[in-house]
Design a protein around this motif. Sequence first.
Motif, PDB file in Angstrom:
ATOM      1  N   ASN A   1     -65.776   6.116  -6.950  1.00  0.00           N
ATOM      2  CA  ASN A   1     -64.853   6.976  -6.207  1.00  0.00           C
ATOM      3  C   ASN A   1     -65.399   7.253  -4.812  1.00  0.00           C
ATOM      4  O   ASN A   1     -66.597   7.493  -4.664  1.00  0.00           O
ATOM      5  CB  ASN A   1     -64.679   8.312  -6.941  1.00  0.00           C
ATOM      6  CG  ASN A   1     -64.241   8.093  -8.369  1.00  0.00           C
ATOM      7  OD1 ASN A   1     -63.087   7.839  -8.641  1.00  0.00           O
ATOM      8  ND2 ASN A   1     -65.183   8.155  -9.296  1.00  0.00           N
ATOM      9  N   GLU A   2     -64.524   7.237  -3.857  1.00  0.00           N
ATOM     10  CA  GLU A   2     -64.955   7.589  -2.506  1.00  0.00           C
ATOM     11  C   GLU A   2     -63.842   8.277  -1.741  1.00  0.00           C
ATOM     12  O   GLU A   2     -62.661   8.098  -2.042  1.00  0.00           O
ATOM     13  CB  GLU A   2     -65.508   6.391  -1.750  1.00  0.00           C
ATOM     14  CG  GLU A   2     -64.512   5.344  -1.391  1.00  0.00           C
ATOM     15  CD  GLU A   2     -65.118   4.247  -0.531  1.00  0.00           C
ATOM     16  OE1 GLU A   2     -66.158   4.465   0.106  1.00  0.00           O
ATOM     17  OE2 GLU A   2     -64.530   3.158  -0.490  1.00  0.00           O
TER      18      GLU A   2
ATOM     19  N   SER B   1     -66.058   3.628 -13.047  1.00  0.00           N
ATOM     20  CA  SER B   1     -65.220   3.762 -11.849  1.00  0.00           C
ATOM     21  C   SER B   1     -66.074   4.220 -10.674  1.00  0.00           C
ATOM     22  O   SER B   1     -67.073   4.908 -10.863  1.00  0.00           O
ATOM     23  CB  SER B   1     -64.096   4.761 -12.104  1.00  0.00           C
ATOM     24  OG  SER B   1     -64.618   6.049 -12.262  1.00  0.00           O
TER      25      SER B   1
ATOM     26  N   TYR C   1     -67.920  12.070  -6.142  1.00  0.00           N
ATOM     27  CA  TYR C   1     -67.640  11.655  -4.770  1.00  0.00           C
ATOM     28  C   TYR C   1     -68.464  12.482  -3.790  1.00  0.00           C
ATOM     29  O   TYR C   1     -69.055  13.500  -4.140  1.00  0.00           O
ATOM     30  CB  TYR C   1     -66.145  11.790  -4.463  1.00  0.00           C
ATOM     31  CG  TYR C   1     -65.527  13.063  -4.975  1.00  0.00           C
ATOM     32  CD1 TYR C   1     -65.577  14.233  -4.251  1.00  0.00           C
ATOM     33  CD2 TYR C   1     -64.908  13.091  -6.236  1.00  0.00           C
ATOM     34  CE1 TYR C   1     -65.028  15.395  -4.739  1.00  0.00           C
ATOM     35  CE2 TYR C   1     -64.353  14.243  -6.729  1.00  0.00           C
ATOM     36  CZ  TYR C   1     -64.416  15.400  -5.972  1.00  0.00           C
ATOM     37  OH  TYR C   1     -63.887  16.552  -6.462  1.00  0.00           O
TER      38      TYR C   1
ATOM     39  N   VAL D   1     -59.345  11.156  -2.982  1.00  0.00           N
ATOM     40  CA  VAL D   1     -60.330  10.315  -3.671  1.00  0.00           C
ATOM     41  C   VAL D   1     -59.703   8.968  -4.051  1.00  0.00           C
ATOM     42  O   VAL D   1     -58.744   8.912  -4.811  1.00  0.00           O
ATOM     43  CB  VAL D   1     -60.865  11.013  -4.945  1.00  0.00           C
ATOM     44  CG1 VAL D   1     -61.910  10.150  -5.636  1.00  0.00           C
ATOM     45  CG2 VAL D   1     -61.452  12.360  -4.603  1.00  0.00           C
ATOM     46  N   THR D   2     -60.247   7.924  -3.471  1.00  0.00           N
ATOM     47  CA  THR D   2     -59.812   6.567  -3.823  1.00  0.00           C
ATOM     48  C   THR D   2     -60.719   6.060  -4.941  1.00  0.00           C
ATOM     49  O   THR D   2     -61.932   6.203  -4.864  1.00  0.00           O
ATOM     50  CB  THR D   2     -59.924   5.640  -2.598  1.00  0.00           C
ATOM     51  OG1 THR D   2     -59.227   6.229  -1.526  1.00  0.00           O
ATOM     52  CG2 THR D   2     -59.362   4.264  -2.890  1.00  0.00           C
ATOM     53  N   THR D   3     -60.100   5.491  -5.956  1.00  0.00           N
ATOM     54  CA  THR D   3     -60.891   5.048  -7.111  1.00  0.00           C
ATOM     55  C   THR D   3     -60.719   3.550  -7.325  1.00  0.00           C
ATOM     56  O   THR D   3     -59.602   3.035  -7.304  1.00  0.00           O
ATOM     57  CB  THR D   3     -60.432   5.790  -8.380  1.00  0.00           C
ATOM     58  OG1 THR D   3     -60.516   7.189  -8.130  1.00  0.00           O
ATOM     59  CG2 THR D   3     -61.290   5.440  -9.589  1.00  0.00           C
TER      60      THR D   3
ATOM     61  N   LYS E   1     -64.944  11.788 -12.114  1.00  0.00           N
ATOM     62  CA  LYS E   1     -65.040  11.224 -10.776  1.00  0.00           C
ATOM     63  C   LYS E   1     -66.154  11.911  -9.996  1.00  0.00           C
ATOM     64  O   LYS E   1     -66.223  13.137  -9.982  1.00  0.00           O
ATOM     65  CB  LYS E   1     -63.715  11.420 -10.023  1.00  0.00           C
ATOM     66  CG  LYS E   1     -62.542  10.666 -10.635  1.00  0.00           C
ATOM     67  CD  LYS E   1     -61.258  11.023  -9.912  1.00  0.00           C
ATOM     68  CE  LYS E   1     -60.046  10.429 -10.591  1.00  0.00           C
ATOM     69  NZ  LYS E   1     -59.881   9.012 -10.398  1.00  0.00           N
TER      70      LYS E   1
END
Lengths: 190, 434
Positions: free
Chosen positions: B250-251, B248, B289, B419-421, B287
Motif C-alpha cells: 500500500n502506498e 498487499s 502505509y 491509499v493505492t493497493t 494495510k
Amino acid sequence: MENITHIIKGCIDKDHKYQKIIYEHYRGFALKIVFRYIYRYEKAVDVVNDGFVKLFNHFTRFEMGDDADNEKILMGWLKRIMINTSIDELRKGNMLPQIGGIPDHVWDITDKNDDADQVVMYNDLIVLIKELPPAYCTVFNLYVIDGYTHSEIADKLNMPIGTSKSNLSRARMLLQKSIEKMEDSKLCRI
Amino acid sequence: MQDLENNMDELLRKAADKYQLKAGASNWDAIVPQLVSNSIVPATQKKNNLKRYTLLLLLLFLIAGGIYTTYMVTKTNLNVLPKPSEKNSMVNSVKKADIMNKEVAEVYKKQKQKIETGSEINYPLRKNEGKESIKNMFAGKTNSGSGALNKFKQMRPTDSYQVSKIDRNKISLQEAESILKMASEKSAIRQFDLTNLTVPDVSGKMAKANTKIVQRENSEDSQSALIRERGQQQNKHGIYVGVVAGPSLNEVKSQGLKKTGFDIGIIAGYQLNSKMSIETGLLFAKKYYFSDGKYFNPGKTNISMPASMKVLSLEGSSAVIEVPVKLKYDFAKGNIRNWFFTTGFSSYILTHENNDYRALINGSQQELSVKYKHKMSYFPGAVNLSIGHEFKTGKQTKFRIEPYLQIPLKGIGVGSMPVTTTGLHIGITNLPHR
C-alpha cells in the motif's frame, strides 16, 4: 496508589484514569529533574507536561519487569524522557542563557524543623547549577548528577567528547567559585 | 583538588536529590487533549476482537472444509463407476441379453399370432378358450406343441406366464416406471434404452440380471451424462465460492512502500455465461502505509485533533473489511487453464486505525502514536482491476492466482489517506454449481 504493575498496564492500554494517576504521582519528581536543566520555572512545568505526553503516547514501548522493579524501571524511563525533552527545549532556544532570578515562591520549604536550613542550602546549590551557562549546566547535570558518560553526552548534545569534558571542567571551576562565594557571604552574615 | 571535586559533586548530587520544589497546580487537563481521547482500547474490547477474529478464522475453515468435502464426495462417486474392462464386459452382456430378448420376443410374437388365429395349433382349441389355453400351454399342461414353442418353453420358466397378457403389460409398465424413475434420478433419461423395457421377461434371473446390467449401464451413462453436463455447466450459469488470501503493498501518492499488508477472505461468484461472471466477497485486509503530512486531511472526518497540531508525517496501519463487486471476463478459456481479467469496485469498512504521527504541537516536534477504534465505511472506496490465471486442481476445484490493483476513489481513515493497493490474491474456488 494502586499496584504499580496494574497502573502501568492501564497506561499501556492508554486509559486516562491510570495515566492521571502516574502524572499526579510523578509530576513533582519529573519537575525536579527538568528544573535543573530549564532555568524558568513556568517553562520547566511546560516541559514536564510535554514529557508526560511523550511518555503516555509511547507507553506501549515500556518493558515490564517484576512487580518490585516496575516502579524503578518506570522512574528511570521517565527521568530519561524528561532529560531528553529538556535538552530538546534547550536546543530550540539555542542554549542561550536566561536572565532574571528564580522567584522564592517556587521553593517548597514547608519543613520547619532543623533540616529547613539544609533544604535552603540545597536549593541555593541548585540555583548555582542553574546559573551556569546552559552548555556547562547541561553537561554538569548529565555527567555529575544524572550519571551519563562523556560519550553519551557527546552523542546527546551532538558535540565532540573533548568539548563535553572541557565544559564539565569549566562548570566545576565556576561552581567551586560560586560555592566559595556563597560560603563567604554566609560567614559575613554570621 | 580531586577530593574537593568529589566532595563538591557529592554535595551537589545530594542537593539535586533533596531540594524542595513546588509541583504547582495539576496541568492534567492541558495534557489530555494531546493524548487524543478516543485512543482508549479497553482490555475487554481487545478480548472481543480476539473472539471476532477467531470466529472469522473458524468460518473460513468451515467453508474450506465444506468445499473439500463436496470435492471428496464427488470424487468417491466417480470412483464407483465401472472400470473400462468391467464396462466392456457389461456392455457385451447387455448386447447378448438384447439379442436373446429380441429372439424371444420374436418367437413369442409368432406364437401369440398362431394362438390367436388358432390355425396352426396342432391340438384342438375351442373358440373362446384361446387365452386360457395359452396359459395352460405355457404352464406345461399340454403335451404337444411346435418346435418353436418348445424352444420358447425351454427358455422361459413356466411361472413367468401364469399371468395374463394385461398383467404382463402391467408388470412391464411398472418395471419401466421404476427404472425410469431411477434413471431420471440419475439424470440419464436421454441415455436410457426404452426398447429393452417393452420386451417381456425371458427368465426371472436373466431378467433381473439384465435389469441390473441395464441399470448399471444406465448409471454409467448417467454419470457420463452428469460429467458431460457439468462440463457444459462450466460454460453456463452457476454459483461458485472460494477462499483467497495474499500479500498487499500500500502506498499514498507514490511516496514509497512501508510494510507488506495482507488480505484474507471468501469470495463468491455467479457465472453469467461462458465468459462472464460476477463476483463478490468478504475480505479482511490489513494495510500499512506512510505519508507526508501534506496528504493528511483530518477535515473530512469527525475526529477531533488538537488545534495546534500540525502533522509532518505519519506511518499508519488500517484494518479494513473489504467487499468487492467485480465483473470477471475469461478471455482465454481452456478445459484446464483459464486467463481472466476483472474490473469493479471495492467498498471498505474501516474498523481499526493506528497512526504514528510526527507532528508539531505548540511549536515543538513530537512523536505521537494514536489508536483509533471507529467504524468508517466507504462505498465505493476503490476501483478494482486485476488479471488472473486459473487452473483446475481437481474435478471440482480451481486454483487461482490474481495480481490486482486498487485505485482509491476515497481517502480512508482519520486523515482521508488515498491509499493505492497492489497485491496478489491466491485462492481456491469450486466449479460453478447450478
